[in-house]
Scaffold this motif. Structure first.
Motif, mmCIF file in Angstrom:
data_model
loop_
_atom_site.group_PDB
_atom_site.id
_atom_site.type_symbol
_atom_site.label_atom_id
_atom_site.label_comp_id
_atom_site.label_asym_id
_atom_site.label_seq_id
_atom_site.Cartn_x
_atom_site.Cartn_y
_atom_site.Cartn_z
ATOM 1 N N VAL A 269 -10.315 2.852 -11.090
ATOM 2 C CA VAL A 269 -11.327 2.603 -10.004
ATOM 3 C C VAL A 269 -11.650 3.614 -9.274
ATOM 4 O O VAL A 269 -12.668 3.722 -8.478
ATOM 5 N N LEU A 270 -10.602 4.446 -9.010
ATOM 6 C CA LEU A 270 -10.580 5.367 -7.773
ATOM 7 C C LEU A 270 -10.572 6.722 -8.425
ATOM 8 O O LEU A 270 -10.691 7.682 -7.872
ATOM 9 N N THR A 271 -10.902 6.718 -9.700
ATOM 10 C CA THR A 271 -10.979 8.246 -10.362
ATOM 11 C C THR A 271 -12.152 8.991 -9.818
ATOM 12 O O THR A 271 -12.119 10.171 -9.443
ATOM 13 N N ALA B 55 -3.243 14.963 -4.910
ATOM 14 C CA ALA B 55 -2.434 14.233 -5.603
ATOM 15 C C ALA B 55 -1.454 13.511 -4.665
ATOM 16 O O ALA B 55 -1.802 12.380 -3.991
ATOM 17 N N ARG B 56 -0.387 14.278 -4.481
ATOM 18 C CA ARG B 56 0.505 13.712 -3.417
ATOM 19 C C ARG B 56 1.326 14.996 -2.816
ATOM 20 O O ARG B 56 1.389 15.969 -3.478
ATOM 21 N N GLY B 57 1.596 14.844 -1.531
ATOM 22 C CA GLY B 57 2.190 15.772 -0.602
ATOM 23 C C GLY B 57 3.492 16.350 -1.145
ATOM 24 O O GLY B 57 3.942 17.481 -1.141
ATOM 25 N N ALA C 28 -13.049 -2.162 -5.030
ATOM 26 C CA ALA C 28 -12.555 -2.309 -6.336
ATOM 27 C C ALA C 28 -10.806 -2.308 -6.500
ATOM 28 O O ALA C 28 -10.557 -2.869 -7.396
ATOM 29 N N MET C 29 -10.418 -1.438 -5.754
ATOM 30 C CA MET C 29 -8.966 -1.440 -5.672
ATOM 31 C C MET C 29 -8.278 -2.296 -5.277
ATOM 32 O O MET C 29 -7.350 -3.022 -6.099
ATOM 33 N N ALA C 30 -8.704 -3.163 -4.280
ATOM 34 C CA ALA C 30 -8.107 -4.376 -3.597
ATOM 35 C C ALA C 30 -8.086 -5.254 -4.595
ATOM 36 O O ALA C 30 -7.639 -6.021 -4.916
ATOM 37 N N PHE D 126 -1.822 -1.050 -3.836
ATOM 38 C CA PHE D 126 -3.038 -0.948 -3.722
ATOM 39 C C PHE D 126 -3.219 0.591 -3.696
ATOM 40 O O PHE D 126 -3.451 1.280 -2.515
ATOM 41 N N ALA D 127 -3.006 1.352 -4.802
ATOM 42 C CA ALA D 127 -3.225 2.736 -5.119
ATOM 43 C C ALA D 127 -3.034 3.003 -6.488
ATOM 44 O O ALA D 127 -2.369 2.134 -7.269
ATOM 45 N N VAL D 128 -3.462 4.306 -6.897
ATOM 46 C CA VAL D 128 -3.172 4.583 -8.488
ATOM 47 C C VAL D 128 -1.517 5.206 -8.440
ATOM 48 O O VAL D 128 -0.796 4.917 -9.297
ATOM 49 N N GLY D 129 -1.300 5.795 -7.427
ATOM 50 C CA GLY D 129 -0.099 6.481 -7.136
ATOM 51 C C GLY D 129 1.035 5.459 -6.913
ATOM 52 O O GLY D 129 0.692 4.338 -6.291
ATOM 53 N N PHE D 130 2.190 5.478 -7.183
ATOM 54 C CA PHE D 130 3.362 4.638 -6.736
ATOM 55 C C PHE D 130 4.422 5.350 -6.687
ATOM 56 O O PHE D 130 5.754 4.678 -6.535
ATOM 57 N N SER E 233 0.873 -1.132 -0.019
ATOM 58 C CA SER E 233 0.027 0.101 0.060
ATOM 59 C C SER E 233 0.701 1.240 0.089
ATOM 60 O O SER E 233 2.075 1.008 0.181
ATOM 61 N N LEU E 234 0.305 2.490 0.003
ATOM 62 C CA LEU E 234 1.158 3.521 -0.154
ATOM 63 C C LEU E 234 1.904 3.885 0.839
ATOM 64 O O LEU E 234 2.630 4.975 0.781
ATOM 65 N N THR E 235 1.368 3.290 2.324
ATOM 66 C CA THR E 235 2.504 3.636 3.353
ATOM 67 C C THR E 235 3.530 2.657 3.480
ATOM 68 O O THR E 235 4.478 2.829 4.297
ATOM 69 N N PRO F 267 -7.594 13.896 5.886
ATOM 70 C CA PRO F 267 -6.699 12.884 6.106
ATOM 71 C C PRO F 267 -6.568 11.869 4.966
ATOM 72 O O PRO F 267 -6.999 10.584 5.001
ATOM 73 N N HIS F 268 -5.978 12.224 3.785
ATOM 74 C CA HIS F 268 -5.769 11.511 2.609
ATOM 75 C C HIS F 268 -7.085 10.563 2.398
ATOM 76 O O HIS F 268 -6.865 9.166 2.521
ATOM 77 N N LEU F 269 -8.242 11.305 1.994
ATOM 78 C CA LEU F 269 -9.434 10.516 1.780
ATOM 79 C C LEU F 269 -9.971 9.996 0.559
ATOM 80 O O LEU F 269 -10.904 9.460 0.302
HETATM 81 C C1 GLV Z 1 -4.331 7.022 -3.413
HETATM 82 O O1 GLV Z 1 -3.787 8.117 -2.999
HETATM 83 C C2 GLV Z 1 -3.872 6.384 -4.598
HETATM 84 O O2 GLV Z 1 -2.876 6.812 -5.040
HETATM 85 O O3 GLV Z 1 -4.466 5.419 -4.988
#
Ligand code: GLV
Length: 317
Positions: free
Chosen positions: A99-101, A235-237, A294-296, A74-78, A51-53, A282-284
């Protein structure tokens, strides 16, 4: 059956799917694994559902066992994964686009509304019962007729633009390349950041974090914005230099900010706390049941596809 390490707790139905699809090592207590623990837990595994963490930097990736062939994020960002290091080790990295758009665009709009219409201050005052209606009480910025600058007109940027347009905003965007007219939907293209920022009454940051975009919104580029602009980030911090944005709030160069993401999450730069005009979540972005499911499921399907075919349409390295 392939052996997969799932680094974070998933929704129940997705854990069931993971158990049906693989010999899955779940994280039922949702413990945050250190890099060292993640390396240890990967022993004997064929893949990781991350995951992104999870900070999968080059050092961590280089210490993963030889057996690991895929990291399915488990994220669109990598931005949490060093793609090059993974590629060099022969590890495929996949993500969960599309799926998260919608869910993320909804939060993008919430940030715009919350920042422009002073939601943080309003919520605080309402709870404290210390407000009094008057003609000039908590006057905010109206979206109708305001110019929205979309930085990164990918799937999420396009959806935000579509909703914002329906709210009467005039859409401008900057992207590496100009979109087709069909995708632009009347938005005005800017081939450089300076040009976009100079017309952005409200900025919506929607681009991925990459070497090119890290700290793109900084002390120098903030000056291109019109005075009293609103800056939002879904998007991303890493794309924003917090000190510069906090300083711009102090100088009233920036009227308000709406942030769902920030550097060093969950440790928000305390400089923001001083400003009631900071609307912060908080990153919702993708946090709805439908979307997280759908993401998982897609992250699981990506692993499945990779082991069945040797490739995956959502491979990003
Ligand atoms: C959420 O921040 C993602 O990248 O899926």
């Amino acid at each position: 059956m392939k052996k997969i390490l799932v680094t974070r707790k998933l929704l129940r139905s997705c854990e069931d799917k993971a158990l049906k699809s693989f010999d899955a090592n779940l994280n039922l207590n949702d413990e945050l694994y250190s890099q060292k623990k993640l390396i240890e837990m990967s022993e004997g595994k064929d893949g990781i559902l991350s995951s992104l963490t999870d900070k999968l930097d080059a050092e961590t990736i280089n210490k993963l066992p030889e057996t690991i062939k895929i990291i399915s994020n488990f994220a669109v960002g990598f931005g949490n994964i060093d793609l090059e290091a993974a590629k060099t080790r022969g590890i495929a990295v996949t993500n969960t686009p599309d799926v998260l758009t919608d869910a993320t665009a909804e939060i993008g709009i919430l940030l715009i509304l919350g920042a422009c219409r002073r939601a943080s201050e309003g919520i605080e005052s309402a709870k404290e019962c210390n407000w009094k209606w008057s003609a000039d009480y908590l006057i905010g910025k109206q979206l109708t007729g305001a110019r929205l600058g979309v930085l990164g007109m990918g799937r999420i940027g396009q959806k935000i633009a579509k909703i914002a347009k329906s709210l009467g905003m005039i859409i401008h965007y900057h992207n590496r390349s100009k979109l087709s007219e069909e995708k632009e939907q009347g938005a005005v293209y800017h081939d450089n950041l300076k040009s976009l920022l100079s017309v952005s009454d409200v900025l919506s940051i929607c681009c991925p974090a990459s070497k090119e975009t890290i700290d793109m919104i900084n002390k120098e580029t903030i000056e291109y914005l019109p005075k009293g602009a609103v800056v939002t980030n879904v998007a991303r911090g890493d794309i924003v230099e917090d000190e510069a944005l906090i300083d711009a709030l102090e100088r009233r160069k920036v009227y308000a900010v709406g942030l769902d993401v920030y550097k060093n999450e969950p440790n928000l730069n305390p400089g923001y706390l001083k400003y009631k005009s900071a609307f912060i979540l908080p990153h919702l972005g993708s946090a709805t049941k439908e979307t997280r499911t759908a993401m998982a499921n897609l992250a699981i399907d990506n692993i499945d596809e990779f082991f069945k075919t040797g490739d995956c349409k959502n491979k990003v390295n």
